[in-house]
Every structure is written in C-alpha cells, then in structure tokens.
Design an enzyme around this catalytic site. Structure first.
Site, PDB file in Angstrom:
ATOM      1  N   TYR A  15       0.829  -1.219   0.000  1.00 52.43           N
ATOM      2  CA  TYR A  15       0.000   0.000   0.000  1.00 52.43           C
ATOM      3  C   TYR A  15       0.861   1.266   0.000  1.00 52.43           C
ATOM      4  CZ  TYR A  15      -4.387  -2.470   0.524  1.00 52.43           C
ATOM      5  OH  TYR A  15      -5.488  -3.257   0.291  1.00 52.43           O
ATOM      6  N   TYR A 143     -14.573  -4.353   3.206  1.00 52.60           N
ATOM      7  CA  TYR A 143     -13.184  -4.726   2.914  1.00 52.60           C
ATOM      8  C   TYR A 143     -12.935  -6.089   3.554  1.00 52.60           C
ATOM      9  CZ  TYR A 143      -8.203  -5.178   2.701  1.00 52.60           C
ATOM     10  OH  TYR A 143      -6.945  -5.675   2.457  1.00 52.60           O
ATOM     11  N   ASP A 227     -16.994 -11.759   9.058  1.00 53.04           N
ATOM     12  CA  ASP A 227     -15.560 -11.475   8.953  1.00 53.04           C
ATOM     13  C   ASP A 227     -15.165 -10.659  10.178  1.00 53.04           C
ATOM     14  OD1 ASP A 227     -13.054 -10.482   8.486  1.00 53.04           O
ATOM     15  OD2 ASP A 227     -13.459  -9.739   6.474  1.00 53.04           O
ATOM     16  N   LYS A 256      -5.522 -11.343  12.585  1.00 54.57           N
ATOM     17  CA  LYS A 256      -4.994 -10.140  13.247  1.00 54.57           C
ATOM     18  C   LYS A 256      -4.691 -10.351  14.733  1.00 54.57           C
ATOM     19  CE  LYS A 256      -6.651  -6.625  10.028  1.00 54.57           C
ATOM     20  NZ  LYS A 256      -5.483  -5.984   9.471  1.00 54.57           N
TER      21      LYS A 256
END
Ligand SMILES: Cc1ncc(COP(=O)(O)O)c(C=O)c1O
Length: 412
Positions: A15, A143, A227, A256
């Site tokens: 990114y 996302y 999610d 995560k």
C-alpha cells in the site's frame, strides 16, 4: 548506509507509492505501546501495527510462550499430523467464539481466513447437491482482504480496480430492505464485517442491522459469514462483535489480534452442519484447501498465551475504559466531521475525497512529527491503539490529535 536507505534499494512496501512515499520508519525495538526508531525516537503505535497488536509490543509473557514453543516444535505439516498448540487453541477458541461453532480450520492471515470461508460456503452447497447456490452478497464499503476472492467480496474501490479482470461478481447491498430483495435460492452466503467496517472507512453499524442480517439469512436458508478479522478479540469492546447483536454466524473468520500481533495466523470456524456436509466416502467432497504453514505451532502457542492474558488480566475492562476516554476525546472533534467510536476504535471523517485524498499523508506526517503513528484512510482519521495503553498515554495521544487539528490547522 542507514536502514531506510538500504530498504529503499531493495524493498517494495505494501500500500505504498514507492515514488512519493516518505522514507520508511526504521524500527529497532518495540515495548508496550511504543516503537523505537534507529535514530532514537519513541513513537506511540496508534494503529496497533495494522490493527493486530492488543497487549503491547514485545510482551514478556508472549515472548516466553514463543521461545518455549520454538524449543519444542517450530512447525510440522498439518495434513496428516497434529500438535498440542493447534488442538488446544481450537478447543479454547470454540469455548469463546459465538455459540454453535464446532470446527476450526486454520490458515495464514485475514485474507486467507475469508478465502477459506468463501470456498467452504460454495463447496458446502455443492456437496449438499445445490450447486446453483453460488452467489455472494456483501455490503457496500466492505473490505475483506487482498486475495482474489476476498477482493471480490470487497467494495469495488481504488484497492481493487486494477484487478477487476480477476474478480467474480458479488451482489452489494446497503441495508436490510435491499438484502431482502436480493436474497433467493441462488445465494450461497452473505458476508459482513459485523458492527464495524474497517478499511472501508471505520463505519459503525447498529446491532439491530447485524441481527436483521441473521434473521434474513435464516428466512432464506442461506449462510452468514462474519468477517471478524478486525473486530475479533475485543476490538469493539466485546470479545467478538457478533456478541453486540447476540447472533451466531454459520462461518466466522478471525486473524490479526488472534496472535496478539506476533505472527500470521488465520482461523475460519464453522458449525457442525457445515462441517458435516464435507463428510463422505466420496473423497471428491473433501475440502481441498491448505497452506504450507497451516496451524503453525509458534503462532498457535502465542495465540494461546494471548487468550491466557484475556483470562488473567482485565483486558476487556481496559478496552471499556479506553472507549470512554475515546468518546470524550473524539467527542470534542464533532465540529470537524462525523465522529464514530466503538470499543477501542475512534474515527473522525473529515470533508475530503476518500482514500486518495492528500489530506491523509499530510496529517500522518504531522502526527508523526509529534511522536504518534497514525495512518488516516484518506479523509478518515482513526486511532486504534493496543488495549494495554494507559490512561495517561491515551490522554497524550488525544492531545496530539487535537493539537494537529487545532494548532497545526494549516496542515489540513
Ligand atoms: C475485516 C477484514 N477482513 C480481512 C482483512 C485481511 O486481513 P490480512 O491483511 O491479514 O490479509 C482485513 C485487513 O485489514 C480486514 O480488516
């Protein structure tokens, strides 16, 4: 040559527009909420290192768990072999995940946890003799990751546009009425980020919406994929965001904070009903998915130690205290834009042109100058520190944010 110069000669960062981005921060050490640079600066990690860190950097308990596991078993193939950390972590996860979760499938990161969920849903219907159920429905601003399937489920945006030839079509809805009209017997699953859409702009949804999605999925007999890659493990104030709406999905994705920010690990958990559809004498009904590092013992061991910290220390109480402080601090920014707070996440959406707005990098530089690492999503400035942040550290960070907006106003 400095580390940043050597980096510049050989690396390509995620990114990052390598032509215009500022030199990367050379980080040599981390402790608690702080990162330390090669040239001696101390920087508060206000984004939990891309939303993964929860107990702080280089935590002694987690360090020890990692070292102990490395001395015992670093890795082994997970097809045909098993090991204690993987079994124990699955047992512990099933105790705390929303009710009815019965099986855990490991992978490597958030995107693969989602990819696994999508493939599981498709093959579930195929194995059950309903292959026409192959459509996915997702939310606007979603996302779900950067692999091809998870990108397909994500909102079409600057993140995905270059890859459109690779993506499969996904229906997109903005509310329950639209969802109701799109649901039919060709839908394999609905996928949502419960309560909080992260990369789409830190958008908070009412718990009634999440409960409504569950009801509609039940009415139309389709699967619900939650999610929780960002929201899992306390980020929204509950262990899992589904708890805000007291719902259970059919498939849940976590990653995560699963390993407290130490190692890449994903897990996709599902119900006995979904799992049972893969049991057969016919080997073609096998779930043919796997990664070299599936169920990496080091990652599982750290994840277990992180769950111990949740059990032994007032981790969720810290998030509740942080939430109160964030409500007050960000509350004072209401004149600047829409303020949104849930659990350990606070955001203000300024006027602007979305992710590519130049405001983002300019503000990031101003925060960094003051010793605070933030990565605004364009015109959405958010603060998401590790949960272990103290009251005074939070107060300091909030003061820097306010000062950039009030004192350095020309910056933006
Ligand atoms: C909700 C959600 N799903 C999936 C992902 C992808 O996770 P990873 O970056 O580990 O592939 C992210 C990452 O930000 C996320 O926020």
């Amino acid at each position: 040559m400095s580390l940043a110069d050597r980096d510049r000669a050989v690396l390509w960062h995620p990114y990052t527009q390598m032509r215009t981005a500022p030199a990367p921060l050379p980080i040599v050490r981390g402790e608690g909420v702080y990162l330390y640079t090669e040239d001696g600066r101390r920087i508060l990690d206000g984004i939990s290192s891309w939303w993964v860190n929860i107990h702080g950097h280089s935590h002694p308990t987690l360090n020890e768990a990692l070292a102990a596991q490395a001395r015992e078993l670093e890795h082994v193939v997970f097809a045909g072999c098993t090991h204690r950390p993987a079994v124990e972590l699955a047992e512990r996860l099933l105790e705390i995940l929303p009710p009815r979760m019965a099986r855990v499938f490991y992978s490597d990161n958030g995107s693969t946890a989602v990819e696994v969920a999508l493939k599981m849903a498709i093959q579930y219907w195929r194995n059950r003799g309903e292959p026409q159920r192959r459509q996915f429905i997702a939310l606007h601003n979603a996302y779900h990751g950067d692999t091809v399937g998870s990108m397909s489920a994500s909102e079409s945006s600057v993140f995905t546009r270059a890859f459109e030839p690779l993506l499969f079509p996904v229906e997109r809805v903005a509310n329950l009425d639209e969802l109701e009209t799109r649901l039919n017997d060709s839908v394999a699953a609905v996928i949502i980020e419960p309560m909080l859409q992260g990369a789409g702009g830190m958008i908070i949804w009412p718990s009634e919406f999440v409960a409504g999605v569950r009801q509609l999925c039940d009415r139309f007999g389709t699967l619900l994929i939650a999610d929780e890659v960002l929201t899992g493990f306390g980020r929204t104030g509950k262990m899992f965001a589904c708890e805000h709406a007291a719902i259970t999905p059919d498939i849940i994705c976590v990653s995560k904070a699963l390993t407290a920010g130490y190692l890449p690990l994903g897990a996709t958990a599902t119900t006995a009903a979904v799992y049972d559809a893969f049991l057969s004498e016919d080997r073609s009904k096998t779930f043919f998915h796997g990664h070299s590092y599936t169920a990496n013992p080091l990652a599982c061991a750290v994840a277990l130690a992180s769950l111990d910290l949740f059990r032994d220390e007032p981790v969720l109480a810290n998030v509740a205290r942080l939430e109160n402080q964030l409500r007050e601090g960000f509350g004072s920014l209401r004149d600047l834009g829409d303020v949104r707070v849930i659990g350990g996440v606070a955001a203000v959406e300024l006027a602007g042109k979305g992710y590519l707005d130049e405001l983002g990098p300019r503000l990031a530089a101003a925060f960094l100058e003051r010793g605070l690492l933030l990565r605004p999503l364009g015109n959405v400035v958010y603060f998401m520190p590790p949960y272990c942040i103290s009251e005074s550290e939070t107060a300091w960070a909030l003061e820097q944010i306010t000062n950039v907006f009030r004192l350095d106003a020309p910056v933006w």
